[in-house]
Motif scaffolding. Sequence first.
Motif, PDB file in Angstrom:
ATOM      1  N   ARG A   1     -88.906  33.608  14.015  1.00 30.62           N
ATOM      2  CA  ARG A   1     -88.287  32.625  13.128  1.00 30.62           C
ATOM      3  C   ARG A   1     -87.241  31.854  13.916  1.00 30.62           C
ATOM      4  NH1 ARG A   1     -84.774  33.064   7.527  1.00 30.62           N
ATOM      5  NH2 ARG A   1     -83.153  33.773   8.990  1.00 30.62           N
TER       6      ARG A   1
ATOM      7  N   TYR B   1     -85.247  26.145   9.189  1.00 27.73           N
ATOM      8  CA  TYR B   1     -85.961  27.277   9.778  1.00 27.73           C
ATOM      9  C   TYR B   1     -87.418  26.905  10.052  1.00 27.73           C
ATOM     10  CZ  TYR B   1     -82.003  29.904   7.915  1.00 27.73           C
ATOM     11  OH  TYR B   1     -80.746  30.360   7.629  1.00 27.73           O
TER      12      TYR B   1
ATOM     13  N   GLU C   1     -80.658  24.801  18.278  1.00 32.72           N
ATOM     14  CA  GLU C   1     -81.757  25.693  17.971  1.00 32.72           C
ATOM     15  C   GLU C   1     -81.486  27.095  18.500  1.00 32.72           C
ATOM     16  OE1 GLU C   1     -83.444  21.616  19.238  1.00 32.72           O
ATOM     17  OE2 GLU C   1     -81.951  23.065  19.936  1.00 32.72           O
TER      18      GLU C   1
ATOM     19  N   ARG D   1     -85.449  24.900   4.590  1.00 28.57           N
ATOM     20  CA  ARG D   1     -84.077  24.509   4.883  1.00 28.57           C
ATOM     21  C   ARG D   1     -83.124  25.141   3.880  1.00 28.57           C
ATOM     22  NH1 ARG D   1     -83.512  18.486   5.249  1.00 28.57           N
ATOM     23  NH2 ARG D   1     -81.402  18.608   4.389  1.00 28.57           N
TER      24      ARG D   1
ATOM     25  N   THR E   1     -78.994  24.588   7.668  1.00 31.30           N
ATOM     26  CA  THR E   1     -79.892  25.199   8.644  1.00 31.30           C
ATOM     27  C   THR E   1     -81.341  24.921   8.265  1.00 31.30           C
ATOM     28  OG1 THR E   1     -78.287  26.973   9.054  1.00 31.30           O
ATOM     29  CG2 THR E   1     -80.548  27.343   9.784  1.00 31.30           C
TER      30      THR E   1
ATOM     31  N   SER F   1     -84.313  28.940  14.174  1.00 28.15           N
ATOM     32  CA  SER F   1     -83.269  28.359  13.331  1.00 28.15           C
ATOM     33  C   SER F   1     -82.717  27.106  13.994  1.00 28.15           C
ATOM     34  CB  SER F   1     -82.126  29.354  13.124  1.00 28.15           C
ATOM     35  OG  SER F   1     -82.567  30.520  12.472  1.00 28.15           O
TER      36      SER F   1
END
Length: 125
Positions: A19, A80, A6, A72, A78, A21
């Motif tokens: 945000r 989000y 993360e 995603r 990834t 990730s």
Amino acid sequence: QVHVEESGGGLVQAGGSLRLSCAASALAFSSYAMGWFRHAPGKEREFVAAIKYSGDVTNYADFAKGRFSISRDTATRTVYLQMNNLRPDDTAAYFCAAALYDTIWRTTAGDYGYWGQGTQVTVSS
């Protein structure tokens, strides 16, 4: 190798946005769903949001509805978590994990595995 990591946490004022990730290995990302949890001091780890591998089904905790959005990116593996209108009670360590079962509706930490190390979100009043 199973791996999730993360990033994106930080300090933000109330009403602000962040945000987060979650970069996942192929094995973790291939699970039925990916989810976000958070853990505040003195509290249980709680479900925030989850997204199905197809990206077309999502599930949110009540406190996240209307403020948070999970998405995603398959190309980069990834996931989000866009968090808007943050409040001081959103302060917590946020974790990404892969679902252990073929459902997006399980919301306890035990239903998820392959946990990352977390990223700290602090919201000041």
